[in-house]
Design a protein around this motif. Structure first.
Motif, mmCIF file in Angstrom:
data_model
loop_
_atom_site.group_PDB
_atom_site.id
_atom_site.type_symbol
_atom_site.label_atom_id
_atom_site.label_comp_id
_atom_site.label_asym_id
_atom_site.label_seq_id
_atom_site.Cartn_x
_atom_site.Cartn_y
_atom_site.Cartn_z
ATOM 1 N N CYS A 115 -2.095 5.476 6.342
ATOM 2 C CA CYS A 115 -3.177 6.060 7.134
ATOM 3 C C CYS A 115 -2.861 5.900 8.626
ATOM 4 O O CYS A 115 -2.454 4.815 9.061
ATOM 5 C CB CYS A 115 -4.498 5.379 6.817
ATOM 6 N N CYS A 163 0.846 -1.201 0.000
ATOM 7 C CA CYS A 163 0.000 0.000 0.000
ATOM 8 C C CYS A 163 0.877 1.245 0.000
ATOM 9 O O CYS A 163 1.826 1.334 0.790
ATOM 10 C CB CYS A 163 -0.923 0.016 1.217
ATOM 11 N N CYS A 176 -4.555 2.926 10.158
ATOM 12 C CA CYS A 176 -4.566 1.651 9.411
ATOM 13 C C CYS A 176 -4.536 0.452 10.363
ATOM 14 O O CYS A 176 -3.706 0.388 11.261
ATOM 15 C CB CYS A 176 -3.346 1.599 8.491
ATOM 16 N N MET A 193 -0.164 4.225 0.786
ATOM 17 C CA MET A 193 -0.604 5.197 1.785
ATOM 18 C C MET A 193 -0.109 4.749 3.172
ATOM 19 O O MET A 193 0.320 3.611 3.362
ATOM 20 C CB MET A 193 -2.120 5.306 1.774
ATOM 21 N N TRP A 206 1.553 -3.212 4.262
ATOM 22 C CA TRP A 206 2.166 -2.069 3.585
ATOM 23 C C TRP A 206 3.298 -2.455 2.621
ATOM 24 O O TRP A 206 3.382 -1.941 1.512
ATOM 25 C CB TRP A 206 2.738 -1.092 4.625
HETATM 26 S S1 SF4 Z 1 -5.992 1.943 5.729
HETATM 27 FE FE1 SF4 Z 1 -3.968 0.942 5.547
HETATM 28 S S2 SF4 Z 1 -4.165 -0.427 3.804
HETATM 29 FE FE2 SF4 Z 1 -5.896 1.011 3.710
HETATM 30 S S3 SF4 Z 1 -5.178 2.691 2.411
HETATM 31 FE FE3 SF4 Z 1 -4.699 3.251 4.499
HETATM 32 S S4 SF4 Z 1 -2.595 2.563 4.832
HETATM 33 FE FE4 SF4 Z 1 -3.371 1.507 3.037
#
Ligand code: SF4
Length: 274
Positions: free
Chosen positions: A49, A45, A52, A47, A58
């Motif tokens: 977050c 991933c 998360c 991102m 990741w």
């Molecule tokens: S919640 Fe986790 S897996 Fe989903 S987009 Fe965000 S960082 Fe990526």
């Protein structure tokens, strides 16, 4: 619920399809799309977050390479359970692997024992607005998208996820242009995304997308914390309490109000409304 974490698929070398890099599967998923679903969690991933739950998805180099054939066999062994459900691919960010997704969804639609409903659960960030054609094959086989919009504002989005929301909004607009049914998801975090203004702004962004068939407002919870401890990672939202569920109806109304506002504005520019 049964979760299987993959280490190796012995059939991967002979597969006729593009392999997927997979973290795990959930054979009886009930929260990622309609009905009971076979959920494939992809690895990788872009991102980060702050809330998360799956930081172990990741790293794009982790997980295991798994064949479409193996996933089909697992699905078919439990097919009876998925009558009103189907398959969902979640993550991580599945759109990092569009060729694998296209192969998997195409195969699911063509199952001799009956077409399987396909759902893509995505944060949208891996979509490339400069090359939308790269996603044509997978979107042609996608029945439903669950699209997470984490924050309405580019700066707020960057603070919360490490990335801007431009590509995500471009993906939403692309889905709308293609008319693919989409459910919008929004995690509501105290002090970050729980203001009426934020929720109205989100509503104004998604209002013009007439393909939106649902809105899931997800109250932030702290169940992801143990995983961070296990992985030796600092938890970015330490001290933030779980979201008060009683405020959720009010905030949902705020999103719906924003949607309505943007639609009535669009309507007022329509020649027929004069
Ligand atoms: S919640 Fe986790 S897996 Fe989903 S987009 Fe965000 S960082 Fe990526």
């Amino acid at each position: 619920m049964a979760q299987v974490v993959f280490t190796e698929d012995p059939r991967a070398r002979e597969s006729a399809y593009t392999l997927g890099r997979i973290h795990s599967i959930e054979t009886m998923g009930t929260v990622d799309g309609p009905g009971i679903r076979f959920v494939v969690f992809t690895q990788g991933c872009p991102m980060r977050c702050a809330y998360c739950h799956n930081p172990d998805t990741w790293d794009v180099r982790a997980g295991a390479q798994v064949s479409v054939e193996h996933l089909i066999d697992l699905y078919e062994s439990n097919r009876a359970f998925y009558k009103t459900g189907g398959i969902t691919v979640s993550g991580g960010e599945p759109l990092l692997q569009p060729a694998f997704l296209a192969d998997l969804f195409r195969a699911m639609h063509a199952r001799p024992r009956g077409r399987v409903h396909t759902c893509l659960d995505s944060c949208g960030y891996a979509f490339d607005p400069a090359h939308p054609e790269r996603f044509d094959a997978v979107l042609a086989e996608t029945d439903l998208v669950l699209l997470d919009i984490k924050h309405s504002n580019p700066e707020g989005h960057r603070k919360l996820t490490g990335q801007s929301n431009e590509r995500i909004l471009a993906f939403g607009a692309h889905l709308a242009a293609r008319g693919i049914k989409t459910v919008i998801r929004h995690v509501v975090v105290p002090g970050i995304t729980d203001s009426v203004e934020e929720c109205e702004a989100l509503g104004r962004l998604i209002g013009p997308w007439l393909n939106v068939v649902g809105l899931e407002m997800l109250p932030y919870h702290t169940m992801g914390i143990p995983k961070y401890k296990q992985m030796g990672l600092e938890y970015p939202l330490a001290g933030v309490p779980p979201m008060d569920k009683e405020r959720m109806p009010e905030l949902r109304q705020a999103v719906l109000r924003g949607m309505k506002e943007s639609r009535s504005k669009a309507g007022s520019h329509h020649p027929k409304s004069h």
